[in-house]
Design a protein around this motif. Structure first.
Motif, PDB file in Angstrom:
ATOM      1  N   ALA A  63      -3.268  13.640   4.822  1.00 60.69           N
ATOM      2  CA  ALA A  63      -2.533  12.630   5.590  1.00 60.69           C
ATOM      3  C   ALA A  63      -3.433  11.479   5.997  1.00 60.69           C
ATOM      4  CB  ALA A  63      -1.923  13.280   6.834  1.00 60.69           C
ATOM      5  N   LEU A  64      -4.628  11.779   6.477  1.00 57.56           N
ATOM      6  CA  LEU A  64      -5.527  10.727   6.949  1.00 57.56           C
ATOM      7  C   LEU A  64      -6.018   9.850   5.799  1.00 57.56           C
ATOM      8  CD1 LEU A  64      -7.580  12.670   9.647  1.00 57.56           C
ATOM      9  CD2 LEU A  64      -5.662  11.089  10.003  1.00 57.56           C
ATOM     10  N   VAL A  65      -6.271  10.462   4.650  1.00 54.12           N
ATOM     11  CA  VAL A  65      -6.642   9.667   3.472  1.00 54.12           C
ATOM     12  C   VAL A  65      -5.484   8.744   3.099  1.00 54.12           C
ATOM     13  CG1 VAL A  65      -7.176   9.783   1.002  1.00 54.12           C
ATOM     14  CG2 VAL A  65      -8.312  11.335   2.600  1.00 54.12           C
ATOM     15  N   GLY A  66      -4.246   9.251   3.211  1.00 54.10           N
ATOM     16  CA  GLY A  66      -3.082   8.417   2.943  1.00 54.10           C
ATOM     17  C   GLY A  66      -2.958   7.267   3.935  1.00 54.10           C
ATOM     18  N   ILE A  67      -3.237   7.521   5.213  1.00 51.32           N
ATOM     19  CA  ILE A  67      -3.237   6.456   6.234  1.00 51.32           C
ATOM     20  C   ILE A  67      -4.280   5.402   5.875  1.00 51.32           C
ATOM     21  CG2 ILE A  67      -3.851   5.953   8.634  1.00 51.32           C
ATOM     22  CD1 ILE A  67      -1.208   7.248   8.686  1.00 51.32           C
ATOM     23  N   TRP A  68      -5.446   5.852   5.478  1.00 50.13           N
ATOM     24  CA  TRP A  68      -6.526   4.938   5.102  1.00 50.13           C
ATOM     25  C   TRP A  68      -6.099   4.038   3.940  1.00 50.13           C
ATOM     26  CZ3 TRP A  68     -10.866   2.631   6.344  1.00 50.13           C
ATOM     27  CH2 TRP A  68     -11.742   2.188   5.353  1.00 50.13           C
ATOM     28  N   ASN A  69      -5.545   4.641   2.908  1.00 44.57           N
ATOM     29  CA  ASN A  69      -5.137   3.854   1.741  1.00 44.57           C
ATOM     30  C   ASN A  69      -3.969   2.922   2.064  1.00 44.57           C
ATOM     31  OD1 ASN A  69      -7.049   4.888  -0.072  1.00 44.57           O
ATOM     32  ND2 ASN A  69      -5.756   6.631  -0.601  1.00 44.57           N
ATOM     33  N   ARG A  70      -3.020   3.402   2.860  1.00 52.42           N
ATOM     34  CA  ARG A  70      -1.826   2.597   3.148  1.00 52.42           C
ATOM     35  C   ARG A  70      -2.122   1.465   4.126  1.00 52.42           C
ATOM     36  NH1 ARG A  70       1.515  -0.358   2.511  1.00 52.42           N
ATOM     37  NH2 ARG A  70       3.740  -0.291   3.004  1.00 52.42           N
ATOM     38  N   ASN A  71      -2.806   1.791   5.219  1.00 46.48           N
ATOM     39  CA  ASN A  71      -2.937   0.819   6.306  1.00 46.48           C
ATOM     40  C   ASN A  71      -4.206  -0.015   6.272  1.00 46.48           C
ATOM     41  OD1 ASN A  71      -1.364   3.345   8.044  1.00 46.48           O
ATOM     42  ND2 ASN A  71      -0.468   1.311   7.978  1.00 46.48           N
ATOM     43  N   PHE A  72      -5.261   0.505   5.690  1.00 48.94           N
ATOM     44  CA  PHE A  72      -6.535  -0.209   5.752  1.00 48.94           C
ATOM     45  C   PHE A  72      -6.964  -0.781   4.408  1.00 48.94           C
ATOM     46  CE2 PHE A  72      -6.342   2.823   9.229  1.00 48.94           C
ATOM     47  CZ  PHE A  72      -6.496   1.946  10.308  1.00 48.94           C
ATOM     48  N   LEU A  73      -6.554  -0.124   3.321  1.00 44.64           N
ATOM     49  CA  LEU A  73      -6.797  -0.695   1.999  1.00 44.64           C
ATOM     50  C   LEU A  73      -5.548  -1.393   1.460  1.00 44.64           C
ATOM     51  CD1 LEU A  73      -9.030   2.044   0.309  1.00 44.64           C
ATOM     52  CD2 LEU A  73      -9.689   0.101   1.743  1.00 44.64           C
ATOM     53  N   ASP A  74      -4.463  -1.361   2.215  1.00 44.96           N
ATOM     54  CA  ASP A  74      -3.234  -2.098   1.913  1.00 44.96           C
ATOM     55  C   ASP A  74      -2.678  -1.727   0.535  1.00 44.96           C
ATOM     56  OD1 ASP A  74      -1.197  -3.812   2.625  1.00 44.96           O
ATOM     57  OD2 ASP A  74      -2.139  -5.571   1.713  1.00 44.96           O
ATOM     58  N   ILE A  75      -2.597  -0.419   0.274  1.00 46.18           N
ATOM     59  CA  ILE A  75      -2.044   0.072  -0.993  1.00 46.18           C
ATOM     60  C   ILE A  75      -0.599   0.491  -0.741  1.00 46.18           C
ATOM     61  CG2 ILE A  75      -2.258   1.803  -2.801  1.00 46.18           C
ATOM     62  CD1 ILE A  75      -5.255   1.876  -2.239  1.00 46.18           C
ATOM     63  N   PRO A  76       0.372  -0.165  -1.371  1.00 49.64           N
ATOM     64  CA  PRO A  76       1.780   0.032  -1.000  1.00 49.64           C
ATOM     65  C   PRO A  76       2.475   1.227  -1.631  1.00 49.64           C
ATOM     66  CG  PRO A  76       1.611  -1.709  -2.637  1.00 49.64           C
ATOM     67  CD  PRO A  76       0.197  -1.284  -2.329  1.00 49.64           C
ATOM     68  N   SER A  77       1.882   1.846  -2.647  1.00 52.84           N
ATOM     69  CA  SER A  77       2.602   2.938  -3.309  1.00 52.84           C
ATOM     70  C   SER A  77       1.667   4.082  -3.665  1.00 52.84           C
ATOM     71  CB  SER A  77       3.332   2.437  -4.564  1.00 52.84           C
ATOM     72  OG  SER A  77       2.451   2.227  -5.636  1.00 52.84           O
ATOM     73  N   LEU A  78       2.281   5.245  -3.831  1.00 53.09           N
ATOM     74  CA  LEU A  78       1.558   6.459  -4.210  1.00 53.09           C
ATOM     75  C   LEU A  78       2.202   7.036  -5.455  1.00 53.09           C
ATOM     76  CD1 LEU A  78      -0.515   8.748  -3.609  1.00 53.09           C
ATOM     77  CD2 LEU A  78       1.287   9.848  -2.251  1.00 53.09           C
ATOM     78  N   MET A  79       1.430   7.107  -6.532  1.00 50.33           N
ATOM     79  CA  MET A  79       1.893   7.721  -7.775  1.00 50.33           C
ATOM     80  C   MET A  79       1.551   9.209  -7.728  1.00 50.33           C
ATOM     81  SD  MET A  79       0.888   8.955 -10.985  1.00 50.33           S
ATOM     82  CE  MET A  79      -0.730   8.302 -11.348  1.00 50.33           C
ATOM     83  N   VAL A  80       2.557  10.038  -7.910  1.00 47.74           N
ATOM     84  CA  VAL A  80       2.376  11.494  -7.922  1.00 47.74           C
ATOM     85  C   VAL A  80       2.595  11.964  -9.348  1.00 47.74           C
ATOM     86  CG1 VAL A  80       3.165  13.697  -7.008  1.00 47.74           C
ATOM     87  CG2 VAL A  80       3.156  11.668  -5.536  1.00 47.74           C
ATOM     88  N   MET A  81       1.551  12.547  -9.943  1.00 44.62           N
ATOM     89  CA  MET A  81       1.605  12.882 -11.358  1.00 44.62           C
ATOM     90  C   MET A  81       1.191  14.342 -11.565  1.00 44.62           C
ATOM     91  SD  MET A  81      -0.024  10.613 -14.422  1.00 44.62           S
ATOM     92  CE  MET A  81       0.724  10.551 -16.042  1.00 44.62           C
ATOM     93  N   PRO A  82       2.183  15.243 -11.581  1.00 44.33           N
ATOM     94  CA  PRO A  82       1.855  16.637 -11.886  1.00 44.33           C
ATOM     95  C   PRO A  82       1.667  16.831 -13.385  1.00 44.33           C
ATOM     96  CG  PRO A  82       4.198  16.414 -11.442  1.00 44.33           C
ATOM     97  CD  PRO A  82       3.609  15.052 -11.280  1.00 44.33           C
ATOM     98  N   TYR A  83       0.511  17.300 -13.765  1.00 42.86           N
ATOM     99  CA  TYR A  83       0.273  17.625 -15.177  1.00 42.86           C
ATOM    100  C   TYR A  83       0.785  19.035 -15.425  1.00 42.86           C
ATOM    101  CZ  TYR A  83      -2.137  13.427 -16.623  1.00 42.86           C
ATOM    102  OH  TYR A  83      -2.415  12.131 -16.978  1.00 42.86           O
ATOM    103  N   ASP A  84       2.106  19.152 -15.320  1.00 37.86           N
ATOM    104  CA  ASP A  84       2.785  20.427 -15.509  1.00 37.86           C
ATOM    105  C   ASP A  84       4.262  20.118 -15.667  1.00 37.86           C
ATOM    106  OD1 ASP A  84       3.978  23.031 -15.202  1.00 37.86           O
ATOM    107  OD2 ASP A  84       2.081  23.683 -14.295  1.00 37.86           O
ATOM    108  N   GLN A  85       4.814  20.356 -16.836  1.00 40.84           N
ATOM    109  CA  GLN A  85       6.215  20.025 -17.087  1.00 40.84           C
ATOM    110  C   GLN A  85       7.147  20.779 -16.153  1.00 40.84           C
ATOM    111  OE1 GLN A  85       7.112  17.557 -19.125  1.00 40.84           O
ATOM    112  NE2 GLN A  85       9.241  17.818 -18.487  1.00 40.84           N
TER     113      GLN A  85
END
Length: 553
Positions: free
Chosen positions: A319-341
């Motif tokens: 969660a805190l890494v997500g806060i850092w990326n969203r609020n302080f590095l201004d990254i607007p989206s999160l790509m979730v990529m499971p390498y498992d069909q």
């Protein structure tokens, strides 16, 4: 409650972000040989590597201090204690109780655990009866197909888990039911699902918390009409329809006997409900043993989240890494990529879980949040995504954060196990490429080695350079099992809760979806050419008029 941006550590984190933006993630590895070991942790069968994020020890310390300023530990205790933390609806938030082995948890003076265990016992008996052939339809035939009709949390979670855990080799063996999911009010989905099914051997599970959801009831009524048309037996509904709902009266009015209703409670949010009787379709698809193992894996993550120090707490760190990326590095989206069909539906499930929970702009006390909240969640299974949207991540000009998920071993006894190293290699390669990138000089050298002239190689290299420093998390498990999947889902649930606490919002309501529902009720009447339509904006009125004109032809 003070606005999060007014807290002491917020401007300190802004200053850290300004300092780190010029430092590549690759250079942080070059300067710190222990980075990987320091920014990884393991619990409940999951291994998290968050070292490929643009952060350092100072940032992590300040993020944990920010969580301390928000009294995160007290909020965690309040949730597990059954306090009404869903303030706008005055409800407890107790999806964790659904997977707990505890005997006692008192909410509003009532011990809720006996009812939880009673419903699980009823589910187990029903699942064994259906999968064993003991539950028979109107003509005495056992069930071969189950159709779950629901939408939102009554569809996305159960569908995702059933797809992940069903064992294809067992489908044709006794008890190997085929389980289908219908959610869209578009009749095409119901049509495609029912095509080829035999009404005499089909069981419908109508899943709706309130049993008033328009899409679900529309599909349920149509399914009932199909069943009666096919069998000619109105009375057979009781043998072919069961319900999962809080609303006993509405279920009875539909024609389903109370004995065929599986209960859950208003302290179970829809998008957190797969652990309840909403998971009945999971248990029918995979067996009750698998469902119970799913619960156990989630409970293991719950216990970790409840007891681990924040600095060693996987949901908190994610969660805190997500806060850092969203609020302080201004990254607007999160790509979730499971390498498992098997996890193909996990990004869609997570879209609701995250964006419906934290897509808010007002704090718990009704004030503007003042900072960005939930990122846009999107993704698809690897390796498909590599051949679709990864180009944008590598060379586009919009920053994207990524979560990669992969099991280190294939399904046990898989006849195609030799594919798995290639799958894992691609997963690791994408994360490495996003972080490290490639300079123009490196690209030119590759082309020269391939036989290009230096001039041609340099001309092409500018198009082949990748900037790198795109942050990502890597989540590993040895095997995708019911337990590790349960832990994975609970991990993200708790991550979302932590972020809501930091932002000061209610992660457990969803008032934003209500207006569209209300307008649709008016518009369904307005679309009838025989009715006098209400007044709408010019665009909507024009669309209504066009629809009415086509219907009147």
């Amino acid at each position: 409650m003070p606005n999060v941006s007014s807290l002491k550590n917020w401007p300190l984190l802004e200053a850290s972000a300004a300092e780190l933006k010029s430092a590549s993630i690759a250079s942080q590895f070059e300067q710190d040989s222990d980075r990987f070991s320091r920014y990884t942790l393991e619990t409940a069968g999951l291994f998290l590597d968050y070292s490929k994020n643009q952060l350092d020890d100072e940032v992590m310390t300040r993020l944990h201090d920010l969580a301390g300023e928000r009294n995160l530990v007290d909020h965690i205790k309040a949730m597990f204690a059954g306090e009404p933390i869903n303030a706008t609806e005055g409800r407890a938030v107790l999806h964790t109780a659904l997977r707990s082995q505890a005997d006692d948890l008192v909410v509003d003076g009532i011990n809720v655990m006996p009812a939880v265990h009673e419903v699980l016992a009823r589910m187990k008996q029903f699942v064994q009866q259906v999968r064993g052939g003991g539950w028979q339809g109107v003509t005495g035939k056992p069930v071969t197909d189950v159709v779950n009709i629901g939408i939102g949390g009554s569809d996305l979670g159960p569908k995702m888990v059933a797809e992940a855990l069903v064992v294809p080799q067992l489908d044709s063996q006794p008890g190997g039911l085929k389980v289908h999911f219908v959610s869209n009010v578009d009749g095409e989905q119901l049509l495609a699902t029912l095509a080829g099914l035999n009404a005499e051997t089909t069981l419908f599970v109508i899943t709706s918390k309130t049993f008033t959801t328009a899409e679900t009831l529309t599909n349920a009524r149509s399914a009932r009409r199909w069943f009666v048309d096919q069998t000619g037996d109105e009375q057979g509904v009781d043998k072919h329809f069961v319900a999962v709902s809080c609303n006993a009266a509405a279920v009875t009015d539909f024609g389903i006997a109370e004995v065929n209703r599986f209960e859950f409670w208003d302290w179970v949010g829809g998008r957190y409900s797969l652990w309840s009787a909403v998971g009945l379709s999971i248990a029918l698809a995979c067996g009750m043993d698998a469902f119970e193992a799913l619960l156990a894996g989630a409970e293991q993550m719950d216990e970790h989240f409840r007891t681990a120090p924040l600095a060693e707490n996987m949901p908190v760190i994610l969660a805190l890494v997500g806060i850092w990326n969203r609020n302080f590095l201004d990254i607007p989206s999160l790509m979730v990529m499971p390498y498992d069909q098997r996890l193909a539906s996990f990004p869609a499930y997570l879209q609701q879980c995250d964006m419906e929970s934290n897509g808010k702009s007002v704090t718990l006390d009704g004030q503007p949040v003042g900072v960005k909240t939930a990122p846009v969640i999107w993704g698809a299974p690897g390796t498909n995504g590599q051949h679709a949207y990864m180009q944008l991540l590598h060379q586009g000009n919009e920053p994207v954060a990524s979560d990669f998920i992969v099991a280190l071993q294939p399904r046990q006894n898989s006849p195609f196990a030799e594919h798995h190293p290639l799958l894992v290699a691609n997963c690791f390669a994408q994360a490495e490429a996003l972080m490290g990138g490639r300079t123009a000089d490196e690209a030119a050298a590759t082309q020269v080695a391939a036989g290009y002239t230096l001039m041609d190689a340099q001309t092409l290299a500018v198009h082949q350079a990748l900037p790198g420093s795109h942050p990502s998390n890597m989540l590993l498990m040895d095997l995708l099992t019911p337990a590790t999947l349960g832990a994975l889902i609970a991990l993200y649930e708790h991550k979302i809760f932590v972020q809501g606490v930091i932002w000061g919002i209610n992660s457990f309501d969803q008032w934003g979806v209500e207006l569209g529902k209300q307008l649709a009720k008016t518009l369904i009447t307005d679309l009838d050419p025989a009715q006098t339509p209400a007044l709408h904006d010019g665009s909507t009125q024009g669309l209504v008029n066009r629809f009415r004109a086509v219907q009147a032809r």
